[in-house]
Design a protein around this motif. Sequence first.
Motif, PDB file in Angstrom:
ATOM      1  N   TYR A 215      -7.844   4.010 -16.132  1.00 11.40           N
ATOM      2  CA  TYR A 215      -7.604   5.427 -15.836  1.00 11.40           C
ATOM      3  C   TYR A 215      -8.904   6.230 -15.992  1.00 11.40           C
ATOM      4  O   TYR A 215      -9.246   7.053 -15.139  1.00 11.40           O
ATOM      5  N   SER A 216      -9.644   5.961 -17.065  1.00 12.29           N
ATOM      6  CA  SER A 216     -10.897   6.704 -17.297  1.00 12.29           C
ATOM      7  C   SER A 216     -11.929   6.382 -16.223  1.00 12.29           C
ATOM      8  O   SER A 216     -12.596   7.278 -15.702  1.00 12.29           O
ATOM      9  N   PHE A 245     -18.136   0.584  -7.062  1.00 13.30           N
ATOM     10  CA  PHE A 245     -17.168  -0.068  -7.950  1.00 13.30           C
ATOM     11  C   PHE A 245     -16.036   0.883  -8.326  1.00 13.30           C
ATOM     12  O   PHE A 245     -14.867   0.513  -8.319  1.00 13.30           O
ATOM     13  N   VAL A 246     -16.388   2.133  -8.636  1.00 14.48           N
ATOM     14  CA  VAL A 246     -15.345   3.054  -9.106  1.00 14.48           C
ATOM     15  C   VAL A 246     -14.587   3.737  -7.963  1.00 14.48           C
ATOM     16  O   VAL A 246     -13.469   4.211  -8.165  1.00 14.48           O
ATOM     17  N   THR A 247     -15.155   3.747  -6.762  1.00 12.93           N
ATOM     18  CA  THR A 247     -14.484   4.449  -5.654  1.00 12.93           C
ATOM     19  C   THR A 247     -13.094   3.885  -5.324  1.00 12.93           C
ATOM     20  O   THR A 247     -12.134   4.658  -5.194  1.00 12.93           O
ATOM     21  N   PRO A 248     -12.913   2.562  -5.209  1.00 15.63           N
ATOM     22  CA  PRO A 248     -11.541   2.071  -4.966  1.00 15.63           C
ATOM     23  C   PRO A 248     -10.594   2.368  -6.124  1.00 15.63           C
ATOM     24  O   PRO A 248      -9.409   2.607  -5.904  1.00 15.63           O
ATOM     25  N   LEU A 249     -11.128   2.388  -7.338  1.00 15.97           N
ATOM     26  CA  LEU A 249     -10.286   2.769  -8.483  1.00 15.97           C
ATOM     27  C   LEU A 249      -9.879   4.233  -8.363  1.00 15.97           C
ATOM     28  O   LEU A 249      -8.733   4.607  -8.604  1.00 15.97           O
ATOM     29  N   PHE A 256      -2.908   5.118 -11.764  1.00 17.33           N
ATOM     30  CA  PHE A 256      -3.390   4.777 -13.108  1.00 17.33           C
ATOM     31  C   PHE A 256      -3.046   5.879 -14.104  1.00 17.33           C
ATOM     32  O   PHE A 256      -2.790   5.602 -15.280  1.00 17.33           O
ATOM     33  N   ALA A 257      -3.042   7.130 -13.632  1.00 19.36           N
ATOM     34  CA  ALA A 257      -2.702   8.248 -14.525  1.00 19.36           C
ATOM     35  C   ALA A 257      -1.274   8.082 -15.047  1.00 19.36           C
ATOM     36  O   ALA A 257      -1.019   8.210 -16.243  1.00 19.36           O
ATOM     37  N   LEU A 261      -0.189   6.827 -18.828  1.00 15.75           N
ATOM     38  CA  LEU A 261       0.601   7.820 -19.587  1.00 15.75           C
ATOM     39  C   LEU A 261       1.891   7.179 -20.093  1.00 15.75           C
ATOM     40  O   LEU A 261       2.251   7.322 -21.268  1.00 15.75           O
ATOM     41  N   PHE A 262       2.570   6.474 -19.201  1.00 14.13           N
ATOM     42  CA  PHE A 262       3.819   5.826 -19.588  1.00 14.13           C
ATOM     43  C   PHE A 262       3.548   4.780 -20.677  1.00 14.13           C
ATOM     44  O   PHE A 262       4.256   4.705 -21.679  1.00 14.13           O
ATOM     45  N   PHE A 263       2.490   4.018 -20.482  1.00 16.84           N
ATOM     46  CA  PHE A 263       2.279   2.894 -21.392  1.00 16.84           C
ATOM     47  C   PHE A 263       1.797   3.334 -22.776  1.00 16.84           C
ATOM     48  O   PHE A 263       2.092   2.671 -23.767  1.00 16.84           O
TER      49      PHE A 263
END
Lengths: 285, 258
Positions: A215-216, A245-249, A256-257, A261-263
Amino acid sequence: MAVDNASITEVVLGGTRGGPDVKTLREDKWWKLPLVTVLGLSAFVVYATWAAVWGDSNFFYLPHNIISPFYSPCLAHACKAAGDTGSPVFDWWRLSPALIILVFPLGFRMTCYYYRKAYYRSFWRAPVACAVQDARPGYTGETRAPLIIQNIHRYFFYAGLVFNVLLTIDAVQGFIWPTLHHQLVHGQYVTQSGGFGMSVGSLVLCVNATLLWIYSLSCHACRHLCGGQIRSFSKHPIRHKLWKFVTPLNARHMTFAWCSLFFVAFTDLYVRLVASGTITDFKIF
Amino acid sequence: MADVTMRIWRGDDKGGQLVDYRIEGNEGEVVLDVIHRLQATQAPDLACRWNCKAGKCGSCSAEINGMPRLMCMTRMDQLPAGPVTVTPMRTFPIIKDLVTDVSFNFEMAKRVPAFNPPPAPEGGYRMAQVDVERGQEFRKCIECFLCQNVCHVIRDHEDNKAHYAGPRFFIRYAELEMHPLDTNDRRELVRERMGLGLCNITKCCTEVCPEHIKITDNAIIPLKERAVDAHYDPVAWLGRKITGRKKRSADEAAALRP
């Protein structure tokens, strides 16, 4: 090039608009997504508030060395009271230690570009859905206090990274169990030989730390700092690689947010249920 | 296909109303096809702007069942059963029926300081492919102004039009700011005078873009982060003080208008 001010004219305001004067002409179920968002975020806020303010017991299970992410790192007196062997930094703090910790992850999420979209739409209703009229007549966006504070998102991102490191250390420590000799833990006497061990709780902490890292790293500020801020990728190949590397994330930041959050709430709940003796943290080896 | 009911806004700057037309519908048609048949059969005075009928000219923007869309790219068989409501773009003043006056956008276009490269070196400019590709997404824009239309900053708050460039031009600013040969610095300009802070990133512009440009993620948020670099970040400010790097004021950036 000179300025041709003559070509720049004032924008004419107030022309007659076409279409009927109604809030929206949409007939699809545009209210569904904001409603789900309200329910999801509200459920988390209610649970996190309870866990942070009134849940300062059962957040640590000593035999398997698992601690709730809401109460890590061990900063206040209550950690010791709960059996954590860590040394509190703020020993004088008598309220729940989660209240010190949660400021940073909460700030990171409150200023996150995805959550901003989510709560501006679903809580503030500006707008609640596309082509649906704003709920309020006036609007200044993020140009003045208090919303101008959203611009410090990257500092919460930095703080979030520190917490990710701490939660990763917790996840590793979840595999290193203490030696206990007939020690009273949450009403039961426990004896175990310490060392390397793995339980479902260790894995839960690992998944939680992983999701928080993803997420970060998928954060828009992270993408900008990795390489988005440069003009020429070809002159900065390493930063370009980081950006790639971070663009697809980043494209999956919303997913991911919600998952993280749920987890994080699930991890807290799991540790509580184990620590209170409601469920057993199954030992894998 | 059976007959369809088209509920169309008829009127001008003096007022108007929704008028129902019952008309034949054929398989594979888009909304613009039916509008054209209406013009040919029942409503010869129905005003509608169009050109390519291929989703590339950006002329036939309207609101179909309340959602901003291109009429030529909206298939009739993908709409729910019942009357199909077609109204003009809500954000801009009406001229007649489905035609609006989009000159607000041209005024905002004039305010964008032009591309400003350094003097050409011997042999001309050279750009690496990776730098060329970065702005390619933004150049897909067909200027349909659906993003401008759906943006609640001006759709619901008319007074903001005076100082808000809108998503289409944030794309343009982002493209220029990410151009390796450009020498201008528009960060203070977009923050101070183009209303970047008014955008609350609710992503409706991205949702309606017929070219699927990730307007918010790839243009507006990067611009917001650049504005943070230039104005809000104390560490960046300290870095500028130490290294002697300068940023351009809004006036200096605006001086390079075409």
